[in-house]
Motif scaffolding. Sequence first.
Motif, PDB file in Angstrom:
ATOM      1  N   SER A 152       0.840  -1.194   0.000  1.00  0.00           N
ATOM      2  CA  SER A 152       0.000   0.000   0.000  1.00  0.00           C
ATOM      3  C   SER A 152       0.874   1.242   0.000  1.00  0.00           C
ATOM      4  O   SER A 152       1.996   1.225   0.506  1.00  0.00           O
ATOM      5  CB  SER A 152      -0.913   0.024   1.226  1.00  0.00           C
ATOM      6  OG  SER A 152      -1.825  -1.053   1.162  1.00  0.00           O
ATOM      7  N   VAL A 153       0.330   2.322  -0.585  1.00  0.00           N
ATOM      8  CA  VAL A 153       1.043   3.594  -0.656  1.00  0.00           C
ATOM      9  C   VAL A 153       0.187   4.668  -0.005  1.00  0.00           C
ATOM     10  O   VAL A 153      -1.013   4.771  -0.288  1.00  0.00           O
ATOM     11  CB  VAL A 153       1.347   3.967  -2.127  1.00  0.00           C
ATOM     12  CG1 VAL A 153       1.949   5.362  -2.219  1.00  0.00           C
ATOM     13  CG2 VAL A 153       2.278   2.942  -2.750  1.00  0.00           C
ATOM     14  N   ASP A 154       0.800   5.456   0.856  1.00  0.00           N
ATOM     15  CA  ASP A 154       0.110   6.550   1.535  1.00  0.00           C
ATOM     16  C   ASP A 154       0.271   7.863   0.769  1.00  0.00           C
ATOM     17  O   ASP A 154       1.318   8.107   0.172  1.00  0.00           O
ATOM     18  CB  ASP A 154       0.689   6.770   2.944  1.00  0.00           C
ATOM     19  CG  ASP A 154       0.269   5.701   3.926  1.00  0.00           C
ATOM     20  OD1 ASP A 154      -0.775   5.066   3.695  1.00  0.00           O
ATOM     21  OD2 ASP A 154       0.992   5.507   4.910  1.00  0.00           O
ATOM     22  N   CYS A 196      -5.281  11.683  -6.098  1.00  0.00           N
ATOM     23  CA  CYS A 196      -5.966  11.870  -7.376  1.00  0.00           C
ATOM     24  C   CYS A 196      -5.364  10.980  -8.462  1.00  0.00           C
ATOM     25  O   CYS A 196      -4.376  10.292  -8.241  1.00  0.00           O
ATOM     26  CB  CYS A 196      -5.878  13.338  -7.811  1.00  0.00           C
ATOM     27  SG  CYS A 196      -4.175  13.872  -8.154  1.00  0.00           S
ATOM     28  N   GLY A 197      -5.978  11.044  -9.629  1.00  0.00           N
ATOM     29  CA  GLY A 197      -5.501  10.257 -10.761  1.00  0.00           C
ATOM     30  C   GLY A 197      -4.089  10.613 -11.181  1.00  0.00           C
ATOM     31  O   GLY A 197      -3.322   9.753 -11.631  1.00  0.00           O
ATOM     32  N   HIS A 198      -3.709  11.891 -11.052  1.00  0.00           N
ATOM     33  CA  HIS A 198      -2.347  12.300 -11.400  1.00  0.00           C
ATOM     34  C   HIS A 198      -1.338  11.616 -10.477  1.00  0.00           C
ATOM     35  O   HIS A 198      -0.266  11.195 -10.927  1.00  0.00           O
ATOM     36  CB  HIS A 198      -2.200  13.824 -11.320  1.00  0.00           C
ATOM     37  CG  HIS A 198      -0.825  14.295 -11.647  1.00  0.00           C
ATOM     38  ND1 HIS A 198      -0.332  14.299 -12.929  1.00  0.00           N
ATOM     39  CD2 HIS A 198       0.169  14.743 -10.847  1.00  0.00           C
ATOM     40  CE1 HIS A 198       0.912  14.731 -12.907  1.00  0.00           C
ATOM     41  NE2 HIS A 198       1.239  15.027 -11.651  1.00  0.00           N
ATOM     42  N   LEU A 254      -7.024   3.553  -5.998  1.00  0.00           N
ATOM     43  CA  LEU A 254      -6.882   4.817  -5.281  1.00  0.00           C
ATOM     44  C   LEU A 254      -7.866   4.940  -4.120  1.00  0.00           C
ATOM     45  O   LEU A 254      -9.076   4.786  -4.289  1.00  0.00           O
ATOM     46  CB  LEU A 254      -7.087   5.995  -6.235  1.00  0.00           C
ATOM     47  CG  LEU A 254      -7.012   7.390  -5.610  1.00  0.00           C
ATOM     48  CD1 LEU A 254      -5.614   7.645  -5.052  1.00  0.00           C
ATOM     49  CD2 LEU A 254      -7.387   8.444  -6.631  1.00  0.00           C
ATOM     50  N   VAL A 255      -7.316   5.211  -2.940  1.00  0.00           N
ATOM     51  CA  VAL A 255      -8.092   5.569  -1.756  1.00  0.00           C
ATOM     52  C   VAL A 255      -7.613   6.977  -1.415  1.00  0.00           C
ATOM     53  O   VAL A 255      -6.578   7.149  -0.767  1.00  0.00           O
ATOM     54  CB  VAL A 255      -7.842   4.599  -0.588  1.00  0.00           C
ATOM     55  CG1 VAL A 255      -8.605   5.052   0.654  1.00  0.00           C
ATOM     56  CG2 VAL A 255      -8.216   3.179  -0.969  1.00  0.00           C
ATOM     57  N   ALA A 256      -8.333   7.990  -1.907  1.00  0.00           N
ATOM     58  CA  ALA A 256      -7.889   9.376  -1.784  1.00  0.00           C
ATOM     59  C   ALA A 256      -7.600   9.749  -0.337  1.00  0.00           C
ATOM     60  O   ALA A 256      -8.452   9.620   0.535  1.00  0.00           O
ATOM     61  CB  ALA A 256      -8.930  10.323  -2.370  1.00  0.00           C
ATOM     62  N   GLY A 257      -6.363  10.161  -0.091  1.00  0.00           N
ATOM     63  CA  GLY A 257      -5.960  10.577   1.236  1.00  0.00           C
ATOM     64  C   GLY A 257      -5.694   9.438   2.197  1.00  0.00           C
ATOM     65  O   GLY A 257      -5.299   9.664   3.336  1.00  0.00           O
ATOM     66  N   SER A 298      -3.541   3.424  -0.310  1.00  0.00           N
ATOM     67  CA  SER A 298      -4.030   2.825  -1.557  1.00  0.00           C
ATOM     68  C   SER A 298      -3.326   1.510  -1.855  1.00  0.00           C
ATOM     69  O   SER A 298      -2.091   1.461  -1.920  1.00  0.00           O
ATOM     70  CB  SER A 298      -3.794   3.787  -2.724  1.00  0.00           C
ATOM     71  OG  SER A 298      -4.470   5.002  -2.516  1.00  0.00           O
ATOM     72  N   PRO A 299      -4.090   0.425  -2.058  1.00  0.00           N
ATOM     73  CA  PRO A 299      -3.492  -0.859  -2.417  1.00  0.00           C
ATOM     74  C   PRO A 299      -2.853  -0.802  -3.820  1.00  0.00           C
ATOM     75  O   PRO A 299      -3.435  -0.237  -4.744  1.00  0.00           O
ATOM     76  CB  PRO A 299      -4.664  -1.835  -2.418  1.00  0.00           C
ATOM     77  CG  PRO A 299      -5.775  -1.133  -1.719  1.00  0.00           C
ATOM     78  CD  PRO A 299      -5.533   0.327  -1.884  1.00  0.00           C
ATOM     79  N   VAL A 300      -1.668  -1.387  -3.927  1.00  0.00           N
ATOM     80  CA  VAL A 300      -0.928  -1.416  -5.186  1.00  0.00           C
ATOM     81  C   VAL A 300      -0.500  -2.856  -5.461  1.00  0.00           C
ATOM     82  O   VAL A 300      -0.058  -3.563  -4.553  1.00  0.00           O
ATOM     83  CB  VAL A 300       0.326  -0.517  -5.117  1.00  0.00           C
ATOM     84  CG1 VAL A 300       1.105  -0.565  -6.418  1.00  0.00           C
ATOM     85  CG2 VAL A 300      -0.059   0.922  -4.765  1.00  0.00           C
TER      86      VAL A 300
END
Length: 77
Positions: free
Chosen positions: A8-10, A14-16, A38-41, A44-46
């Motif tokens: 996961s990445v913190d 957004c899409g960008h 994407l889990v905004a803010g 987010s699982p990668v």
Amino acid sequence: MSTTTQFSVDGMTCGHCVQHVTSELTAIPGVTDVAIDLVAGGSSPVKVTSDAPISDEAIAAAIDEAGYAVTPRGSLL
């Protein structure tokens, strides 16, 4: 044979952000696919698919280069 690494990445909002992280990860030799939910803010699982194992350090360095942080979990930095 392909290898899949999940983490996961913190900090992505957004899409960008997703495009930037995807670009850095696909620059790692051997990476064939990157999927980010994407889990905004949030965290987010990668999922990274590669044709050979990718080191945790290489993944963490790519995420850092993109300006984000890997969520501490398991053996991934």
